[in-house]
Motif scaffolding. Structure first.
Motif, PDB file in Angstrom:
ATOM      1  N   PHE A  14      -4.366   2.330  39.255  1.00  0.00           N
ATOM      2  CA  PHE A  14      -3.607   0.868  39.282  1.00  0.00           C
ATOM      3  C   PHE A  14      -4.391  -0.211  39.543  1.00  0.00           C
ATOM      4  N   GLU A  15      -5.682  -0.112  39.769  1.00  0.00           N
ATOM      5  CA  GLU A  15      -6.798  -1.013  39.845  1.00  0.00           C
ATOM      6  C   GLU A  15      -7.726  -0.549  39.071  1.00  0.00           C
ATOM      7  N   GLU A  16      -8.553  -1.471  38.319  1.00  0.00           N
ATOM      8  CA  GLU A  16      -9.541  -1.242  37.391  1.00  0.00           C
ATOM      9  C   GLU A  16     -10.699  -1.418  38.442  1.00  0.00           C
ATOM     10  N   GLY A  19     -10.174   4.496  58.566  1.00  0.00           N
ATOM     11  CA  GLY A  19     -10.774   3.236  58.893  1.00  0.00           C
ATOM     12  C   GLY A  19     -10.042   2.163  59.065  1.00  0.00           C
ATOM     13  N   PRO A  20     -10.193   0.965  59.673  1.00  0.00           N
ATOM     14  CA  PRO A  20      -9.414   0.038  60.240  1.00  0.00           C
ATOM     15  C   PRO A  20      -8.759  -0.733  58.715  1.00  0.00           C
ATOM     16  N   SER A  21      -7.762  -1.378  59.411  1.00  0.00           N
ATOM     17  CA  SER A  21      -7.050  -2.251  58.217  1.00  0.00           C
ATOM     18  C   SER A  21      -8.085  -3.320  57.449  1.00  0.00           C
ATOM     19  N   GLY A  22      -7.948  -3.246  56.217  1.00  0.00           N
ATOM     20  CA  GLY A  22      -8.646  -4.149  55.161  1.00  0.00           C
ATOM     21  C   GLY A  22     -10.224  -3.589  54.951  1.00  0.00           C
ATOM     22  N   CYS A  23     -10.404  -2.146  55.259  1.00  0.00           N
ATOM     23  CA  CYS A  23     -11.851  -1.701  55.067  1.00  0.00           C
ATOM     24  C   CYS A  23     -11.758  -1.144  53.625  1.00  0.00           C
ATOM     25  N   GLY A  24     -10.679  -1.102  52.875  1.00  0.00           N
ATOM     26  CA  GLY A  24     -10.754  -0.467  51.473  1.00  0.00           C
ATOM     27  C   GLY A  24     -10.349   0.800  51.338  1.00  0.00           C
ATOM     28  N   LYS A  25      -9.313   1.261  52.029  1.00  0.00           N
ATOM     29  CA  LYS A  25      -9.027   2.742  51.722  1.00  0.00           C
ATOM     30  C   LYS A  25      -7.628   2.930  50.723  1.00  0.00           C
ATOM     31  N   SER A  26      -6.936   1.606  50.646  1.00  0.00           N
ATOM     32  CA  SER A  26      -5.976   1.839  49.781  1.00  0.00           C
ATOM     33  C   SER A  26      -6.407   1.280  48.276  1.00  0.00           C
ATOM     34  N   THR A  27      -7.622   0.429  48.513  1.00  0.00           N
ATOM     35  CA  THR A  27      -8.311   0.176  47.384  1.00  0.00           C
ATOM     36  C   THR A  27      -8.883   1.295  46.668  1.00  0.00           C
ATOM     37  N   THR A  28      -9.660   2.351  47.323  1.00  0.00           N
ATOM     38  CA  THR A  28     -10.141   3.231  46.768  1.00  0.00           C
ATOM     39  C   THR A  28      -9.111   4.371  46.090  1.00  0.00           C
ATOM     40  N   ARG A  56     -14.452  -5.537  42.879  1.00  0.00           N
ATOM     41  CA  ARG A  56     -14.369  -6.781  43.465  1.00  0.00           C
ATOM     42  C   ARG A  56     -12.988  -7.679  43.026  1.00  0.00           C
ATOM     43  N   TYR A  57     -12.587  -8.193  44.174  1.00  0.00           N
ATOM     44  CA  TYR A  57     -11.369  -9.134  44.042  1.00  0.00           C
ATOM     45  C   TYR A  57     -11.941 -10.587  43.910  1.00  0.00           C
ATOM     46  N   GLY A  58     -12.345 -11.096  42.829  1.00  0.00           N
ATOM     47  CA  GLY A  58     -12.985 -12.392  42.555  1.00  0.00           C
ATOM     48  C   GLY A  58     -14.122 -12.337  43.217  1.00  0.00           C
ATOM     49  N   ASP A  62      -1.098   7.488  50.600  1.00  0.00           N
ATOM     50  CA  ASP A  62      -1.686   6.341  51.137  1.00  0.00           C
ATOM     51  C   ASP A  62      -0.366   6.070  52.459  1.00  0.00           C
ATOM     52  N   GLU A  63      -1.090   6.435  53.799  1.00  0.00           N
ATOM     53  CA  GLU A  63      -0.374   6.303  54.981  1.00  0.00           C
ATOM     54  C   GLU A  63       1.047   6.823  54.638  1.00  0.00           C
ATOM     55  N   PRO A  64       1.239   8.095  54.399  1.00  0.00           N
ATOM     56  CA  PRO A  64       2.721   8.571  54.072  1.00  0.00           C
ATOM     57  C   PRO A  64       3.361   8.505  55.350  1.00  0.00           C
ATOM     58  N   THR A 100      -5.159   7.085  55.974  1.00  0.00           N
ATOM     59  CA  THR A 100      -4.759   6.690  57.276  1.00  0.00           C
ATOM     60  C   THR A 100      -5.602   5.984  58.142  1.00  0.00           C
ATOM     61  N   HIS A 101      -4.847   5.135  58.921  1.00  0.00           N
ATOM     62  CA  HIS A 101      -5.837   4.416  60.099  1.00  0.00           C
ATOM     63  C   HIS A 101      -5.739   5.186  61.275  1.00  0.00           C
ATOM     64  N   ASP A 102      -4.932   6.355  61.297  1.00  0.00           N
ATOM     65  CA  ASP A 102      -4.674   7.120  62.532  1.00  0.00           C
ATOM     66  C   ASP A 102      -5.767   8.134  62.814  1.00  0.00           C
ATOM     67  N   GLU A 111     -15.791  -8.413  47.692  1.00  0.00           N
ATOM     68  CA  GLU A 111     -16.105  -6.985  47.306  1.00  0.00           C
ATOM     69  C   GLU A 111     -15.224  -6.129  48.263  1.00  0.00           C
ATOM     70  N   ALA A 112     -14.215  -5.641  47.787  1.00  0.00           N
ATOM     71  CA  ALA A 112     -13.518  -4.562  48.621  1.00  0.00           C
ATOM     72  C   ALA A 112     -14.196  -3.319  48.725  1.00  0.00           C
ATOM     73  N   LEU A 113     -14.798  -2.908  47.675  1.00  0.00           N
ATOM     74  CA  LEU A 113     -15.503  -1.637  47.733  1.00  0.00           C
ATOM     75  C   LEU A 113     -17.064  -1.954  47.389  1.00  0.00           C
TER      76      LEU A 113
HETATM   77  N1  ATP Z   1      -5.104  -7.529  45.036  1.00  0.00           N
HETATM   78  C1  ATP Z   1      -6.077  -8.171  46.117  1.00  0.00           C
HETATM   79  N2  ATP Z   1      -6.436  -9.057  45.526  1.00  0.00           N
HETATM   80  C2  ATP Z   1      -7.628  -9.791  46.483  1.00  0.00           C
HETATM   81  N3  ATP Z   1      -8.098  -8.798  47.537  1.00  0.00           N
HETATM   82  C3  ATP Z   1      -7.569  -7.757  47.899  1.00  0.00           C
HETATM   83  C4  ATP Z   1      -6.351  -7.417  47.010  1.00  0.00           C
HETATM   84  N4  ATP Z   1      -5.998  -6.277  47.434  1.00  0.00           N
HETATM   85  C5  ATP Z   1      -6.956  -5.844  48.494  1.00  0.00           C
HETATM   86  N5  ATP Z   1      -7.994  -6.895  48.791  1.00  0.00           N
HETATM   87  C6  ATP Z   1      -8.832  -7.073  49.557  1.00  0.00           C
HETATM   88  O1  ATP Z   1      -9.701  -5.625  49.572  1.00  0.00           O
HETATM   89  C7  ATP Z   1      -9.786  -5.338  50.899  1.00  0.00           C
HETATM   90  C8  ATP Z   1      -9.441  -3.820  51.064  1.00  0.00           C
HETATM   91  O2  ATP Z   1      -7.876  -3.743  50.985  1.00  0.00           O
HETATM   92  P1  ATP Z   1      -7.269  -2.303  51.326  1.00  0.00           P
HETATM   93  O3  ATP Z   1      -5.866  -2.553  50.782  1.00  0.00           O
HETATM   94  O4  ATP Z   1      -7.832  -1.319  50.322  1.00  0.00           O
HETATM   95  O5  ATP Z   1      -7.300  -2.022  52.754  1.00  0.00           O
HETATM   96  P2  ATP Z   1      -6.890  -0.972  53.675  1.00  0.00           P
HETATM   97  O6  ATP Z   1      -8.147  -0.216  54.201  1.00  0.00           O
HETATM   98  O7  ATP Z   1      -5.868  -0.088  52.668  1.00  0.00           O
HETATM   99  O8  ATP Z   1      -6.153  -1.569  54.856  1.00  0.00           O
HETATM  100  P3  ATP Z   1      -4.739  -1.139  55.415  1.00  0.00           P
HETATM  101  O9  ATP Z   1      -5.011  -0.142  56.441  1.00  0.00           O
HETATM  102  O10 ATP Z   1      -4.332  -2.610  56.078  1.00  0.00           O
HETATM  103  O11 ATP Z   1      -3.744  -0.680  54.148  1.00  0.00           O
HETATM  104  C9  ATP Z   1      -9.144  -6.287  51.915  1.00  0.00           C
HETATM  105  O12 ATP Z   1     -10.031  -6.996  52.476  1.00  0.00           O
HETATM  106  C10 ATP Z   1      -8.144  -7.034  51.243  1.00  0.00           C
HETATM  107  O13 ATP Z   1      -8.083  -8.372  51.486  1.00  0.00           O
END
Ligand code: ATP
Ligand code: MG
Lengths: 280, 358
Positions: free
Chosen positions: B52-54, B36-45, B12-14, B158-160, B191-193, B17-19
């Motif tokens: 780097f993220e708790e 997955g599409p942008s913002g779906c949480g790939k990088s967060t995972t 959770r970011y505030g 991450d999207e190298p 990747t998103h490709d 819920e990113a994941l």
């Molecule tokens: N530091 C942060 N603070 C608040 N929200 C965040 C933070 N990092 C990511 N998010 C949110 O978490 C969600 C997932 O982000 P993430 O970066 O994992 O997406 P992604 O799948 O990697 O997208 P992309 O393909 O654009 O990189 C997004 O809705 C994003 O806005």
């Protein structure tokens, strides 16, 4: 032909530089080789090396040079040590706070240098804020020598020029890819190692710019050493102004000014050589 | 070689819920893509795995050991970033040596391993160059070698390839894939490709809105998508909603306009009323207007080297057909469409029931 016409565009700038930078320097250079004047004349007929000779003959003048340069170096070092944590902090701050912190760092520049230096005399003087407070608290009997010495001048100079160190450092730190630090971490580096082996070296261009800026500004400053040093800290700039205006000896003043400029240039060059970055 | 398990991972970011509870097992030496599409949480995972993220909730296991409270520098992970994140003030060799120096290895061993790593990514002649003097592809390979030279437990990317041009990207796909197989390291690739995910991975994990929509082999994600959304995200999909005529153990008979029918020889549970089925563009063939399952008119024709893409207007709406160039039709021409019934895929989400329709 096109190239030629495009190069015409720099003519105004070139003219400006020539008029206001090259010409004055040439005038000073020529003046430094004039013979000294007699009977209240600023300079006499013909040329001579008396201006330079006087500087090197009299220890009073000669010693002001290392004094000035050392003051500049110490000020630069103090600024670097104070500015680096500030820049690190601002670079790492949330965007919301960054503007405010930026403002605080820049705020000294909004107040003229004379007023800022005068402010320090109010703080540091024998009956200034610090000394009278300490005396009232019974912690000291006699005032601490905070002013009219190297300590006071370095302190005031560091305050005055701090923004010129913070800004280049900040720009270097902010242009650094945050993933670089993460990469170092994933490779097993702990925070202090990351600072020592990655963050600091990568910010070197900012360190270099900031140091050169502050050093050049510090050794050429007049108002702050004059006010806070109270004419008791003899810097070369003070002597130059004294020679030109009070003694009315233009060749001698010019010679001193040139010697100071050349010495500063040499130090900047040595510093740039020592901190040269092959990777940049 | 390490096995990675994510158990109900929540981030959770505030309030957002990113994941939302990700569970995934990555086997020894497996190459898994998060797609997955942008913002779906790939990088967060990935950031959670790297440390780097708790994580807000759930567990991350390396070989059955919970590492979710470990610091990133203690996780023994090789990471490749989209921006490469090379140390600009170090030469290629110094970049590679950094991780080994952190491990306090002996100078001789460092030199030796750096040498081998540079050979592995064919960068030996560039050992003394600084990153600025390298092309994008070369920088990418330095980043890869730097991550691998420490012989980490797992490799995260991450999207190298996102910053490379198309040709180099294709080249690097194969390069990374081969290297991964040779080293045999457990790899998670973001990747998103979809093309990238398909060609490189053993398994593709499709993510939407912080959740896993499907985790399967590339062929299965493509041919047997778990939902309409997956079907549409992974390649081009024609989705038809057809009335169910009969449905028994033998299969489902679907009605088509003009009294024709299509039979899927596979039982589909709860398929009454209508059923959504997916046909990939290359699973539909152009035929004579009189033949085939469906009639249509070609509205657009796009030639793309190896094949031709036709947009066909039909009674069931516009469909996309991919045909070999040998089989050519003009815009405006009437054609018949022939479906490969064995490859039609019923989409569970689209199944309507007779009751709910009534
Ligand atoms: N530091 C942060 N603070 C608040 N929200 C965040 C933070 N990092 C990511 N998010 C949110 O978490 C969600 C997932 O982000 P993430 O970066 O994992 O997406 P992604 O799948 O990697 O997208 P992309 O393909 O654009 O990189 C997004 O809705 C994003 O806005
Ligand atoms: Mg991302």
């Amino acid at each position: 032909m096109r190239r030629f016409r495009a190069s015409l565009l720099i003519l105004p700038a070139a003219a400006l530089i020539f008029l206001f930078i090259v010409l004055p320097y040439v005038t000073v250079l020529v003046m430094s080789f004039r013979a000294p004047g007699a009977n209240g004349e600023p300079y006499g007929p013909g040329f001579g090396l008396q201006g330079y000779a006087q500087f090197f003959d009299e220890g009073y003048y000669l010693w002001s040079l290392p004094q000035s340069l050392l003051l500049g170096i110490v000020t630069t070092f103090v600024c670097l040590v104070l500015a680096y944590p500030i820049a690190l902090h601002i670079a790492g701050a949330r965007r919301r706070w960054r503007g405010l912190l930026y403002g605080i760092v820049l705020s000294p520049l909004l107040i003229g240098i004379v007023i800022r230096s005068y402010g320090w005399t109010i703080l540091l003087g024998n009956s200034g804020v610090i000394n009278s407070t300490l005396r009232d608290l019974g912690l000291i009997q006699r005032p601490l020598p905070l002013m009219y010495n190297d300590f006071g001048v370095v302190l005031a100079l560091s305050h005055v020029f701090l923004p010129f160190m913070v800004l280049p450092l900040l720009s270097a730190l902010q242009s650094m890819d945050p993933a670089v630090k993460q990469a170092a971490r994933s490779l097993g580096a702990r925070p202090f190692t990351i600072f020592r082996r990655v963050t600091f070296p990568v910010s070197m261009p900012g360190v270099q710019t900031g140091c050169i800026l502050v050093f050049v500004l510090a050794i050429s400053s007049y108002v702050t050493p004059a006010l806070v040093g109270g004419m008791r800290v003899k810097t070369t700039t003070l002597l130059v102004v004294d020679a030109l205006i009070d003694q009315f000896q233009w060749p001698f003043g010019s010679a001193m000014a040139l010697i100071l400029a050349v010495s500063a240039g040499v130090i900047v060059l040595i510093f740039a050589r020592l901190t040269a970055m092959k990777w940049n | 070689m390490t096995e990675v398990s994510l158990r109900s991972l929540v981030k959770r970011y505030g309030k957002t819920e990113a994941l939302k509870g990700i569970s995934l097992n990555v086997r020894h030496g497996e190459f898994v893509s998060l797609l997955g599409p942008s913002g779906c949480g790939k990088s967060t995972t990935l950031k959670c795995i790297a440390g780097f993220e708790e994580t807000s909730d759930g567990q991350i296991l390396f070989d059955d050991r919970d590492i979710s409270r470990k610091l990133p520098e203690d996780r023994d992970i090789g990471m490749v970033f989209q921006s490469y994140a090379l140390f600009p003030h170090m030469t290629v060799a110094q970049n590679l040596a950094f991780g080994l120096e952190m491990r306090r290895l002996q100078k001789r061993e460092i030199t030796e391993r750096v040498g081998r790593a540079m050979e592995m990514v064919q960068l030996t002649p560039y050992a003394e160059r600084y990153p600025k003097a390298l092309s994008g592809g070369q920088q990418q390979r330095v980043a890869l070698a730097r991550a691998l030279v420490i012989e980490p437990k797992i490799l995260l990317l991450d999207e190298p390839l996102a910053n490379l041009d198309a040709k180099l990207r294709d080249e690097m796909r194969g390069f990374i894939r081969d290297l991964q197989k040779r080293v045999g390291i457990t790899t998670i690739y973001v990747t998103h490709d979809q093309g990238e995910a398909m060609t490189m991975s053993d398994r593709v994990v499709v993510m939407f809105d912080g959740e896993i929509a499907q985790a399967a082999a590339p062929e299965d994600v493509y041919d047997k998508p778990a939902s309409e959304r997956v079907a549409r995200f992974v390649g081009n999909a024609n989705i038809l909603e057809l009335p169910v005529r009969t449905n028994d153990e033998a299969g489902v008979e679907l009605g088509l306009p003009g009294g024709l029918s299509l039979t899927i020889q596979r039982p589909v549970p709860a398929a009454n009323g209508t059923l959504g089925v997916m046909a990939r563009p290359e699973q539909i063939a152009l035929t004579d207007p009189a033949a085939g399952h469906l009639r249509g008119r070609i509205s657009k024709r796009y030639f793309s080297g190896g094949h031709v893409e036709y947009h066909v207007e039909t009674d069931l709406g516009p469909l996309v057909v991919l045909a070999p160039t040998s089989q050519s039709a003009k815009e405006g021409e009437s054609v018949g469409l022939d479906f490969d019934a064995s490859r039609l895929w019923p989409l569970p989400g689209r199944t309507g029931s007779a009751e709910s329709r009534a």
